[in-house]
Scaffold this motif. Structure first.
Motif, PDB file in Angstrom:
ATOM      1  N   LYS A 171      41.597 -29.602   0.988  1.00  0.00           N
ATOM      2  CA  LYS A 171      42.756 -30.442   0.717  1.00  0.00           C
ATOM      3  C   LYS A 171      43.861 -29.503   0.265  1.00  0.00           C
ATOM      4  N   TYR A 172      45.083 -29.756   0.730  1.00  0.00           N
ATOM      5  CA  TYR A 172      46.183 -28.888   0.325  1.00  0.00           C
ATOM      6  C   TYR A 172      47.402 -29.723  -0.020  1.00  0.00           C
ATOM      7  N   GLU A 173      48.287 -29.077  -0.779  1.00  0.00           N
ATOM      8  CA  GLU A 173      49.548 -29.713  -1.136  1.00  0.00           C
ATOM      9  C   GLU A 173      50.643 -28.661  -1.039  1.00  0.00           C
ATOM     10  N   LEU A 174      51.626 -28.947  -0.198  1.00  0.00           N
ATOM     11  CA  LEU A 174      52.793 -28.086  -0.072  1.00  0.00           C
ATOM     12  C   LEU A 174      53.856 -28.614  -1.018  1.00  0.00           C
ATOM     13  N   LYS A 175      54.214 -27.792  -1.991  1.00  0.00           N
ATOM     14  CA  LYS A 175      55.138 -28.231  -3.032  1.00  0.00           C
ATOM     15  C   LYS A 175      56.585 -27.947  -2.637  1.00  0.00           C
ATOM     16  N   ASP A 176      57.482 -28.555  -3.394  1.00  0.00           N
ATOM     17  CA  ASP A 176      58.911 -28.383  -3.129  1.00  0.00           C
ATOM     18  C   ASP A 176      59.370 -26.938  -3.318  1.00  0.00           C
ATOM     19  N   ASP A 177      58.669 -26.179  -4.165  1.00  0.00           N
ATOM     20  CA  ASP A 177      59.035 -24.773  -4.371  1.00  0.00           C
ATOM     21  C   ASP A 177      58.377 -23.857  -3.333  1.00  0.00           C
ATOM     22  N   TYR A 179      56.622 -35.624   5.994  1.00  0.00           N
ATOM     23  CA  TYR A 179      56.471 -35.212   4.602  1.00  0.00           C
ATOM     24  C   TYR A 179      57.182 -33.886   4.314  1.00  0.00           C
ATOM     25  N   TYR A 180      57.449 -33.102   5.354  1.00  0.00           N
ATOM     26  CA  TYR A 180      58.023 -31.769   5.161  1.00  0.00           C
ATOM     27  C   TYR A 180      59.459 -31.650   5.634  1.00  0.00           C
TER      28      TYR A 180
END
Length: 164
Positions: free
Chosen positions: A141-147, A73-74
């Motif tokens: 819960k976490y979300e790593l964004k494109d920015d 995903y990264y």
């Protein structure tokens, strides 16, 4: 007289030879026992090392670092160590004055701060928190964004009660 000296020398030499023969046999038996004992310890240590390796693999099972599917995903973000990056972002929430905003409890002794972080995969984190006397855990819960920003959402929590 000369005859008696040779007889005594012969008997004395025979006694020394007999002593050396008996003591070398005892020494060989002692060494064989030590070798057998060390070989048995070696087998026990090899089993222990193998069990430790299996335990380590079990502990690493739920870990972002060892989950290729979650790391995929990264890939587009070109982060060398996503787990470290996310953990650092989560620890930044400790820098605010007062309790950590992700912890739904008020510190009783001091402010509640995050201590230990375990990133399970590309979505969830388990965190330990404490105020120095009381402690608990969070599921985040976490979300790593494109920015490269990270959004954290506390999903569940618990505070251990102290029993004296």
């Amino acid at each position: 007289m000369k005859k008696n000296i040779f007889l005594y020398l012969f008997v004395f030499t025979g006694l020394i030879a007999l002593y050396l023969f008996v003591s070398s046999g005892t020494l060989a038996d002692t060494m064989n026992d030590k070798i057998n004992k060390l070989e048995a310890e070696k087998v026990i240590l090899q089993d222990s090392v193998q069990q430790s390796q299996l335990n380590l693999l079990d502990m690493q099972y739920f870990s972002l670092e060892n989950n290729d599917d979650a790391l995929a995903y990264y890939e587009h973000l070109n982060i060398k160590d996503p787990a470290r990056y996310i953990a650092d972002k989560l620890l930044e929430t400790n820098e605010q004055k007062g309790n950590n905003p992700l912890i739904p409890y008020e510190g009783m002794e001091n402010d509640f701060k995050l201590n230990k972080i375990k990133i399970l995969n590309h979505k969830w984190i388990v965190v330990d928190f404490s105020d120095g006397k009381y402690w608990g855990e969070l599921l985040i819960k976490y979300e790593l964004k494109d920015d490269m920003g990270v959004d954290f959402t506390m999903m569940d929590h618990l505070l251990y009660t102290r029993s004296n």
